[in-house]
Design a protein around this motif. Structure first.
Motif, PDB file in Angstrom:
ATOM      1  N   LEU A 262      17.824  46.947  77.278  1.00  0.00           N
ATOM      2  CA  LEU A 262      17.994  45.691  76.551  1.00  0.00           C
ATOM      3  C   LEU A 262      18.222  44.529  77.513  1.00  0.00           C
ATOM      4  CD1 LEU A 262      18.239  44.288  73.785  1.00  0.00           C
ATOM      5  CD2 LEU A 262      20.695  44.770  73.875  1.00  0.00           C
ATOM      6  N   HIS A 266      15.576  41.457  78.356  1.00  0.00           N
ATOM      7  CA  HIS A 266      16.028  40.079  78.162  1.00  0.00           C
ATOM      8  C   HIS A 266      15.892  39.270  79.451  1.00  0.00           C
ATOM      9  CE1 HIS A 266      18.636  40.739  74.299  1.00  0.00           C
ATOM     10  NE2 HIS A 266      17.350  40.895  74.103  1.00  0.00           N
ATOM     11  N   VAL A 272      14.099  41.226  72.136  1.00  0.00           N
ATOM     12  CA  VAL A 272      14.351  42.514  71.483  1.00  0.00           C
ATOM     13  C   VAL A 272      15.480  42.306  70.487  1.00  0.00           C
ATOM     14  CG1 VAL A 272      15.008  44.927  71.784  1.00  0.00           C
ATOM     15  CG2 VAL A 272      13.668  43.786  73.561  1.00  0.00           C
ATOM     16  N   ARG A 273      15.271  42.682  69.255  1.00  0.00           N
ATOM     17  CA  ARG A 273      16.301  42.512  68.230  1.00  0.00           C
ATOM     18  C   ARG A 273      17.552  43.289  68.629  1.00  0.00           C
ATOM     19  NH1 ARG A 273      18.030  45.152  63.518  1.00  0.00           N
ATOM     20  NH2 ARG A 273      18.795  43.741  61.892  1.00  0.00           N
ATOM     21  N   HIS A 274      18.722  42.674  68.509  1.00  0.00           N
ATOM     22  CA  HIS A 274      19.966  43.349  68.851  1.00  0.00           C
ATOM     23  C   HIS A 274      21.115  42.673  68.128  1.00  0.00           C
ATOM     24  CE1 HIS A 274      20.172  39.867  71.503  1.00  0.00           C
ATOM     25  NE2 HIS A 274      21.473  40.088  71.615  1.00  0.00           N
ATOM     26  N   LYS A 277      25.311  45.144  71.112  1.00  0.00           N
ATOM     27  CA  LYS A 277      25.130  45.498  72.521  1.00  0.00           C
ATOM     28  C   LYS A 277      26.150  46.538  72.974  1.00  0.00           C
ATOM     29  CE  LYS A 277      23.701  42.609  75.573  1.00  0.00           C
ATOM     30  NZ  LYS A 277      23.604  41.492  76.545  1.00  0.00           N
ATOM     31  N   CYS A 284      19.068  47.596  67.989  1.00  0.00           N
ATOM     32  CA  CYS A 284      18.160  47.504  69.141  1.00  0.00           C
ATOM     33  C   CYS A 284      17.371  48.799  69.353  1.00  0.00           C
ATOM     34  CB  CYS A 284      18.935  47.137  70.407  1.00  0.00           C
ATOM     35  SG  CYS A 284      20.063  48.433  70.976  1.00  0.00           S
ATOM     36  N   CYS A 314      20.219  49.184  74.267  1.00  0.00           N
ATOM     37  CA  CYS A 314      21.434  48.778  74.978  1.00  0.00           C
ATOM     38  C   CYS A 314      22.120  49.944  75.660  1.00  0.00           C
ATOM     39  CB  CYS A 314      22.401  48.082  74.026  1.00  0.00           C
ATOM     40  SG  CYS A 314      23.209  49.183  72.836  1.00  0.00           S
ATOM     41  N   LYS A 326       8.478  49.053  70.338  1.00  0.00           N
ATOM     42  CA  LYS A 326       9.382  48.676  69.248  1.00  0.00           C
ATOM     43  C   LYS A 326       9.406  49.782  68.227  1.00  0.00           C
ATOM     44  CE  LYS A 326       9.938  45.113  65.674  1.00  0.00           C
ATOM     45  NZ  LYS A 326       9.374  43.880  65.091  1.00  0.00           N
TER      46      LYS A 326
END
Length: 328
Positions: A262, A266, A272-274, A277, A284, A314, A326
């Motif tokens: 993750l 970034h 990336v959807r999160h 974390k 994620c 993450c 994804k």
């Protein structure tokens, strides 16, 4: 959700409980779940905090936050948030919830890990669950048992709650509770029968691992063992060395610094959807198609899910070239 801070309870110099009232509609939750709070000046630091309140008290929420040295989220909560403030939170989430499938429920908590299991105990008592409920609350020092008096009161009101506080560090002669650690002998002496019990635990990894090994070695069912991990930290040594290639959605990126997938993506400006974390919320999730990663939260997925390549970005640290996509 928009929530108003109606009250702040300072249990100790490092732990505060924030009582939160919805400014919009109240969202129901299950005992053991958490709220992801948008912390920081700009609300861009997302941190999950377990609910220490019970769903049997609808209309309000309580989260208890421990001040972590160097922790941007907890520092902001402790130093900047005051009564009357408005917080932005995601709706309640989490898989660590009370199942009530066995003859007895056993709760084992240490430190701030007490919060989700405290919610479970309050809920069970609130619905008049008459089964035996064992609560083992461990800490190094007596002053860190911040919910000790509340649990003593609950145990005095409800004969089916067996509350056992435990101190592992130095303690004065006035202490009448247990000393040492959570052991098989202590559990059995208190009345726990492993094969009839369902265990819920939250605390240090080592404690939870020892408890799981003990439970399974004494005829406990794996499906009846539940644990919560609060935070994932980068491994000291994931096995990574040199340069690797991370292929995400068909594009190659050079991976040359030990980072979670993750954080790495970034850093390459890849969205990336999160949310949390911390390996808790699952937002994620990605699909590992080729290669190998060290995944720090194996318990989040079933063995079948892991075999299908499901991973949390993450919590994943590449140790070979990997192909990731994804999750559908």
């Amino acid at each position: 959700m928009r929530l108003k801070v109606s009250k702040i309870i300072e249990h100790s110099s490092s732990i505060k409980t924030f009582c939160l009232d919805p400014l919009d509609s109240y969202q129901k939750y299950f005992a053991g779940q958490y709220l992801t709070v948008h912390t920081g000046k700009d609300g861009d630091v997302l941190r999950p905090y377990s609910l220490s309140s019970s769903p049997t008290n609808p209309g309000t929420y309580e989260i208890s936050v421990k001040l972590i040295e160097g922790g941007s989220g907890s520092t902001w909560m402790h130093t900047q948030v005051k009564e009357g403030d408005e917080l932005i939170c995601d709706e309640p989430e989490g898989k660590f919830t009370l199942q009530q499938a066995a003859l007895t429920s056993v709760f084992v908590a240490a430190g701030i890990g007490v919060t989700p299991v405290l919610s479970m105990v309050k809920y069970a008592l609130g619905i008049n669950d008459t089964r035996k409920l064992f609560f083992f609350y461990a800490s190094r020092h007596e002053e860190d048992l911040v919910f000790h008096q509340e649990l003593l009161a609950l145990a005095s009101e409800h004969p089916n709650l067996i509350y056992v506080p435990i101190i592992s560090g130095d303690v004065g002669s006035a202490w009448e509770g247990e000393r040492g650690r959570v052991t098989k002998e202590l559990l059995e002496k208190t009345g726990v029968i492993f094969k009839r019990a369902e265990i819920y635990t939250c605390g240090p990894d080592e404690m939870m691992k020892d408890l799981e090994d003990m439970f399974l070695a004494n005829k406990g069912s794996k499906s009846n063992f539940h644990k919560e991990l609060f935070m994932i930290a980068a491994p000291v040594n994931s096995g990574f060395s040199g340069k690797l290639t991370v292929n995400y959605k068909g594009v190659d990126y050079e991976y040359n610094k030990e980072q979670s997938l993750l954080d790495f993506l970034h850093s390459k400006k890849v969205r990336v959807r999160h949310s949390c974390k911390s390996g808790i919320c699952g937002s994620c999730e990605v699909q590992l198609k080729e290669g190998e990663v060290r995944h720090l939260n194996e318990d989040f997925f079933s063995e079948e899910d892991l075999a299908e390549g499901r991973r949390l970005a993450c919590a994943s640290f590449p140790i070979t070239d990997v192909v990731v996509d994804k999750h559908n």
